[in-house]
Design an enzyme around this catalytic site. Structure first.
Site, PDB file in Angstrom:
ATOM      1  N   SER A  60       0.835  -1.202   0.000  1.00 62.61           N
ATOM      2  CA  SER A  60       0.000   0.000   0.000  1.00 62.61           C
ATOM      3  C   SER A  60       0.877   1.262   0.000  1.00 62.61           C
ATOM      4  CB  SER A  60      -0.969  -0.041   1.190  1.00 62.61           C
ATOM      5  OG  SER A  60      -2.037   0.844   0.989  1.00 62.61           O
ATOM      6  N   ASP A 170      -5.612  -3.560  -2.780  1.00 67.43           N
ATOM      7  CA  ASP A 170      -4.638  -3.276  -1.720  1.00 67.43           C
ATOM      8  C   ASP A 170      -3.994  -4.540  -1.145  1.00 67.43           C
ATOM      9  OD1 ASP A 170      -3.715  -2.565   1.106  1.00 67.43           O
ATOM     10  OD2 ASP A 170      -4.270  -0.604   0.329  1.00 67.43           O
TER      11      ASP A 170
END
Length: 282
Positions: A60, A170
């Site tokens: 991320s 993600d």
């Protein structure tokens, strides 16, 4: 002359042996949205301690910072980027704006459209999740800007990224502190910068194992990411967890960014003794 040549050979072999014997150091950067600003602060003290980084893995926001670091950005440049960036404008329209964000990343990286991440100044890995299987995907080659964009695609906030046959979101859904990935790359010693504030105990129940129900529903019930996170956290040799209570993944105001960089600096300062020992002993 023979004596002089012997001395030169001995010195050369000694330096070669030192380079070969030095444990490889991996830097792991966890996910956490805006809280990634704290990682920039920690990096200042890793640099000050003179720690050589051999591998970088990010999830991320950690993939964005790690990706930039792997191509040559350093803490001062990242500090400037974080404090001067208008994050609200940057993320506006991001649910549909895959290309918009990827283009910005590409301008920062200045790399070919496809690259082997092992060929970068510091070998790099980017962690994402295949939303169709909820399985972890470790990206090691391809379009690096697109890979970073995929790793930060929080479901519901950002549109998934098509990567071959996969639809990526993600990486924090499966591996928010990818220490294991750095180990697989060859790292002997791991420095992990973790942005997670609320720790969770492992869940031992799985819908897939008991009822054959997989996918997102099983992920929500069993939370395999918690189990992996707890295991990875314990594997880190130097674990740095800045105190970011009161901040969250959306704390992108200029004041919050500056405060979190400072909090990261304080966490890095506390780790200097460990970092210096690591440098001195190797």
């Amino acid at each position: 002359m023979r004596s002089l040549l012997s001395i030169i050979c001995w010195i050369t072999l000694s330096f070669t042996s030192f380079a070969q014997d030095r444990p490889k150091i991996g830097l792991v950067l966890g996910g956490g949205g805006a809280k990634g600003a704290a990682q920039v602060g920690v990096l200042k003290y890793i640099e000050e301690a003179g720690v050589p980084i051999d591998y970088i893995v990010g999830t991320s926001i950690g993939s964005i910072i790690g990706g930039l670091y792997s191509v040559g950005y350093r803490s001062q440049q990242l500090d400037s980027l974080f404090t001067n960036m208008d994050w609200e404008v940057f993320f506006s329209g991001s649910v549909s704006g895959i290309q918009q964000i990827s283009d910005v990343f590409a301008s920062w990286l200045n790399l070919p459209d496809s690259v082997d991440f092992d060929s970068l100044p510091i070998p790099f890995r980017c962690v994402a999740t295949d939303i169709s299987t909820t399985q972890e995907v470790v990206i090691s080659r391809g379009n690096m800007a697109k890979a970073m964009r995929a790793s930060m695609s929080i479901p519901g906030a950002f549109k998934p990224v098509r990567w071959g046959d996969m639809l990526l979101v993600d990486g924090g859904m499966h591996n928010n502190l990818p220490v294991d990935v750095a180990k697989e790359m060859g790292a002997d010693v791991i420095i992990a910068i973790d942005l997670t504030q609320n720790k969770h105990e492992d869940r031992n129940f799985s819908l897939k194992e008991t009822l054959g129900i997989g996918g997102i529903l099983d992920w929500l019930v069993s939370r395999p990411d918690w189990k992996k996170y707890n295991k990875n956290r314990k594997m880190a040799d130097i674990y740095i967890n800045p105190d970011l209570k009161g901040y969250d993944a959306t704390s992108f105001s200029p004041r919050d960014i500056k405060n979190m960089i400072f909090i990261g600096e304080e966490a890095g300062k506390k780790a200097v003794k460990e970092l210096t020992k690591l440098t001195a002993s190797h």
